[in-house]
Design an enzyme around this catalytic site. Structure first.
Site, PDB file in Angstrom:
ATOM      1  N   ASP A  18     -63.058  20.808  74.031  1.00 13.03           N
ATOM      2  CA  ASP A  18     -63.956  21.919  74.130  1.00 13.03           C
ATOM      3  C   ASP A  18     -65.121  21.669  73.064  1.00 13.03           C
ATOM      4  O   ASP A  18     -64.902  20.974  71.926  1.00 13.03           O
ATOM      5  CB  ASP A  18     -63.366  23.337  73.671  1.00 13.03           C
ATOM      6  CG  ASP A  18     -64.337  24.404  73.545  1.00 13.03           C
ATOM      7  OD1 ASP A  18     -65.002  24.649  74.167  1.00 13.03           O
ATOM      8  OD2 ASP A  18     -64.022  25.165  72.337  1.00 13.03           O
ATOM      9  N   ASP A  20     -67.870  24.544  71.580  1.00 10.40           N
ATOM     10  CA  ASP A  20     -68.046  25.718  70.843  1.00 10.40           C
ATOM     11  C   ASP A  20     -66.776  26.096  69.929  1.00 10.40           C
ATOM     12  O   ASP A  20     -65.798  26.362  70.605  1.00 10.40           O
ATOM     13  CB  ASP A  20     -68.577  26.874  71.621  1.00 10.40           C
ATOM     14  CG  ASP A  20     -69.922  27.263  71.513  1.00 10.40           C
ATOM     15  OD1 ASP A  20     -70.643  26.253  71.021  1.00 10.40           O
ATOM     16  OD2 ASP A  20     -70.207  28.465  71.782  1.00 10.40           O
ATOM     17  N   ARG A 133     -75.632  29.861  86.517  1.00 10.04           N
ATOM     18  CA  ARG A 133     -75.446  28.481  86.333  1.00 10.04           C
ATOM     19  C   ARG A 133     -74.838  27.779  87.457  1.00 10.04           C
ATOM     20  O   ARG A 133     -74.408  28.776  88.600  1.00 10.04           O
ATOM     21  CB  ARG A 133     -74.114  28.312  85.238  1.00 10.04           C
ATOM     22  CG  ARG A 133     -74.761  28.700  83.936  1.00 10.04           C
ATOM     23  CD  ARG A 133     -73.657  28.631  82.836  1.00 10.04           C
ATOM     24  NE  ARG A 133     -73.942  29.140  81.485  1.00 10.04           N
ATOM     25  CZ  ARG A 133     -73.153  29.449  80.658  1.00 10.04           C
ATOM     26  NH1 ARG A 133     -71.826  29.075  80.580  1.00 10.04           N
ATOM     27  NH2 ARG A 133     -73.602  29.651  79.393  1.00 10.04           N
TER      28      ARG A 133
END
Length: 257
Positions: A18, A20, A133
């Site tokens: 991942d 963040d 998105r």
């Protein structure tokens, strides 16, 4: 096994990260120390990142050469995918979120979300409450235009009051037959995408690579978090971390780098 991985010590092992809170602080840039650690790891095994954000946001955090620093780069959970710095054709032909859900249903969700946020009693509201998105929408009660200090303040408020958690529960109750997954990630928002389009989606791109061991490192591994599904996947060894420092410590312990 692909010949591209023959020079690695563990050519059938991949480490997926991942972004963040795992290899970078939330919405901040990667440290030189973490970059070096990942470069060292890349000599040992295959290395990739998988995030829910679009590629420009990941480039902001990892650097302009983000897709070249990893063997695999997966944006929007793998709807945008790179292998050794080049786009994967298998990702370019995939259906988008709007194509999947249709304009009518999409507008019903948007109208509900904007009305819901208008009625929320929270300390601050800024702008960009819904970000559209390719593979999902991202919803932020405070708005993605908030500053870093405001992000930190909202995260504390949300932890104490469960704003995002209740928002997700209310969306599920309002649209029970839409076939959507709601996934809390980062400090200020949550993602909404079709069932099955979570981070496990990126695993489709690894099927023909001769990989037999998959490690995943993430910080939102709780149920409802955006790392949960891949962390719990039967073919994945999941590692829950609290920070990039935690990730670095685990990598040194597991791989001796």
């Amino acid at each position: 096994m692909s010949a591209d991985w023959a020079n690695k010590k563990l050519p059938t092992t991949i480490c997926l990260f991942d972004v963040d809170g795992t290899i970078t602080p939330a919405r901040r840039t990667i440290s030189p120390e973490m970059k070096q650690l990942l470069a060292d790891l890349r000599k040992v095994c295959i290395v990739g990142f998988v995030g829910g954000s679009d590629l420009p946001k990941q480039i902001e955090q990892i650097g302009e050469n983000a897709v070249d620093l990893f063997d695999f780069a997966f944006a929007e959970n793998g709807l945008t995918a790179y292998r050794l710095g080049k786009p994967l054709p298998s990702a370019e032909s995939l259906q988008s979120f709007i194509e999947w859900i249709g304009e009518e249903k999409y507008q019903k969700i948007v109208n509900y979300v904007l009305n819901y946020i208008a009625d929320l009693d929270i300390p601050q509201k800024r702008g960009t409450f819904i970000e559209f998105r390719r593979g999902m929408i991202n919803i932020s009660p405070i708005g993605r235009n908030c500053s870093h200090p405001e992000r930190d303040e909202f995260e504390k408020f949300d932890l104490a009051n469960g704003i995002r958690k209740k928002f997700v529960e209310d969306l599920k109750a309002t649209f029970p037959d839409y076939g959507l997954t709601y996934s809390i990630g980062g400090q200020i928002s949550f993602d909404v995408f079709p069932e099955g389009w979570d981070k496990t989606f990126c695993l489709k791109h690894l099927k023909d690579e001769g990989i037999d061991t998959i490690h995943f490192f993430g910080d939102k591994t709780f149920k409802g978090g955006n790392d949960y599904e891949i962390y719990e996947h039967k073919d994945v060894t999941g590692h829950s971390v609290k920070s990039p420092d935690d990730t670095a410590k685990l990598l040194k312990e597991i791989f001796g780098i």
